[in-house]
Design an enzyme around this catalytic site. Structure first.
Site, PDB file in Angstrom:
ATOM      1  CB  CYS A 158      10.766  62.876  31.085  1.00 55.78           C
ATOM      2  SG  CYS A 158      11.484  61.239  31.261  1.00 55.78           S
ATOM      3  CG  HIS A 252       9.659  60.881  26.587  1.00 62.77           C
ATOM      4  ND1 HIS A 252      10.770  60.319  26.023  1.00 62.77           N
ATOM      5  CD2 HIS A 252       9.846  60.799  27.934  1.00 62.77           C
ATOM      6  CE1 HIS A 252      11.599  59.926  26.975  1.00 62.77           C
ATOM      7  NE2 HIS A 252      11.065  60.205  28.147  1.00 62.77           N
TER       8      HIS A 252
END
Ligand code: NAP
Length: 367
Positions: A158, A252
């Site tokens: 991710c 993120h």
């Protein structure tokens, strides 16, 4: 009524598994018919298995509550009715490889969120906008393993989702990029639930050294070229990366510096390449494909996790801060939702691509 494709979730009780259930609720192509988790959840209804640990903002989808949870890896469970399994369970890498190979050998394709197989030869790491052509290695994978119907496809870590996509957009506009420095600021939900202790993360950031190797090996493979049915990694792409866990719940962020070889483009030229990028999912109108996939902003105070992570239903990458830099030449900051684009949403997107390309067994459609 349109016939849907039956799918199962391995790790259905976890953070990523719960996201799958919400994202697949009312999905136009897929219907969840099989759930599995560890032995502590097995044998119970889903609702009972997640009592006190359902972490989503919406209730458990109606059709899922009473579904039985099976044990991951149990050969006698009815997973064979599925045309595809999404794999998102937490076991060690050897155990994960053994279990995932078992399902593929039994004839069921897998899209995996786990890292265990990402660097295995002939197992592609798919980002649908970036390397849909890598699905071509499935044929070689099956031949090597002696699998007739099953196969394994992975999705990337991710932490690289936010920068690999814009770098690909620039590369596909013709810019040659061989040197990248990134700082990846990873949200708390990336560690599952309960994840990192609050005493570690309030008023703090925690280095994640184990993620740093993945941060360059995976893009080298994702950007790799196909030759004789194999993926040849882009070995001369050099990425230096620091990864830190930060006190953000979801989203993120990557701060990226990169060099362009040859003539130096203007910022306007780079902006145009980013804004006009369309991948195959956008052309194919896949259900999870965001339009556009890169949300470019000239506001230098964006992206921000809380404000931008849900753009494109959590599937878009928001990019800001595009500037010239005295180091390497250029820089930007990009953000994506780690449990949507970076986990369950990205895997569902890959499954949609598999369906569009004819890799799923249509005999298994259900009424
Ligand atoms: P999680 O919340 O800790 O959930 C783990 C799941 O795996 C649960 O369903 C659990 O079942 C099951 N499980 C635990 N130990 C097991 C074992 N020994 N054998 C089989 N099943 C086991 O973790 P998560 O955040 O959902 O992550 C799942 C996977 O996705 C991990 O490999 C992770 O690296 C990857 N991933 C996560 C993210 C993210 O943003 N969170 C992003 C990309 C990839 P029980 O509930 O029965 O214990």
């Amino acid at each position: 009524m349109k016939r849907k494709i039956p799918v199962g979730i391995l790790g259905a009780t976890g953070m990523v598994g719960q996201n799958y259930l919400l994202l697949l609720q009312d999905h136009p192509l897929f219907e969840v018919t099989f759930l599995a988790a560890s032995e502590r959840s097995a044998g119970r209804s889903y609702e009972s298995a997640v009592t006190g640990r359902w972490r989503m903002g919406e209730p458990i989808p109606e059709g899922i509550r009473s579904l039985k949870v099976h044990t991951i890896g149990d050969d006698s469970a009815p997973y064979g009715e599925c045309a595809l399994l999404f794999s998102a369970f937490s076991a060690n890498k050897d155990e994960t490889r053994r279990i995932e190979r078992g399902y593929a050998a039994a004839g069921v394709p897998l899209v995996s969120n786990n890292s265990a197989h990402r660097l295995t030869d002939n197992v592609p790491i798919i980002m649908p906008e970036v390397n849909p052509g890598h699905l071509a290695v499935i044929g070689e994978q099956r031949k090597r393993e002696g699998w007739e119907r099953g196969f394994i496809v992975t999705k990337p870590n991710c932490g690289i989702q936010s920068y690999a996509l814009p770098i690909h957009a620039l590369k596909s506009a013709g810019y040659v990029i061989k040197e990248i420095i990134t700082t990846n600021l990873q949200a708390l939900s990336g560690a599952g639930y309960p994840g990192q202790s609050t005493l570690d993360v309030i008023d703090n950031m925690v280095p994640l050294p184990s993620e740093e190797e993945e941060a360059f090996r995976e893009p080298q493979k994702i950007f790799g070229t196909l030759k004789d049915g194999r993926i040849l990694p882009e070995d001369d792409l050099r990425i230096s990366s620091s990864c830190l866990r930060v006190p953000v719940v979801h989203g993120h962020t990557s701060c990226v510096w990169f060099a362009v070889e040859g003539d130096q483009p203007s910022l306007e030229e780079l902006e145009e390449a980013l804004c006009h990028f369309r991948g195959e999912p956008q052309e194919l109108l896949l259900p999870s494909a965001p339009h556009p996939v890169i949300r470019f902003t000239r506001d230098n105070r964006r992206p921000q996790a809380r404000l931008d992570r849900d753009r494109g239903k959590g599937m878009a990458v928001t990019l800001g801060g595009l500037q010239k830099s005295p180091v390497l030449g250029y820089r930007f900051t990009a953000l994506s939702h780690n449990t949507v684009r970076g986990a369950a949403g990205g895997a569902i997107h890959t499954a949609e691509l598999l369906e569009a390309k004819g890799f799923l067994d249509m005999d298994k459609k259900i009424l």
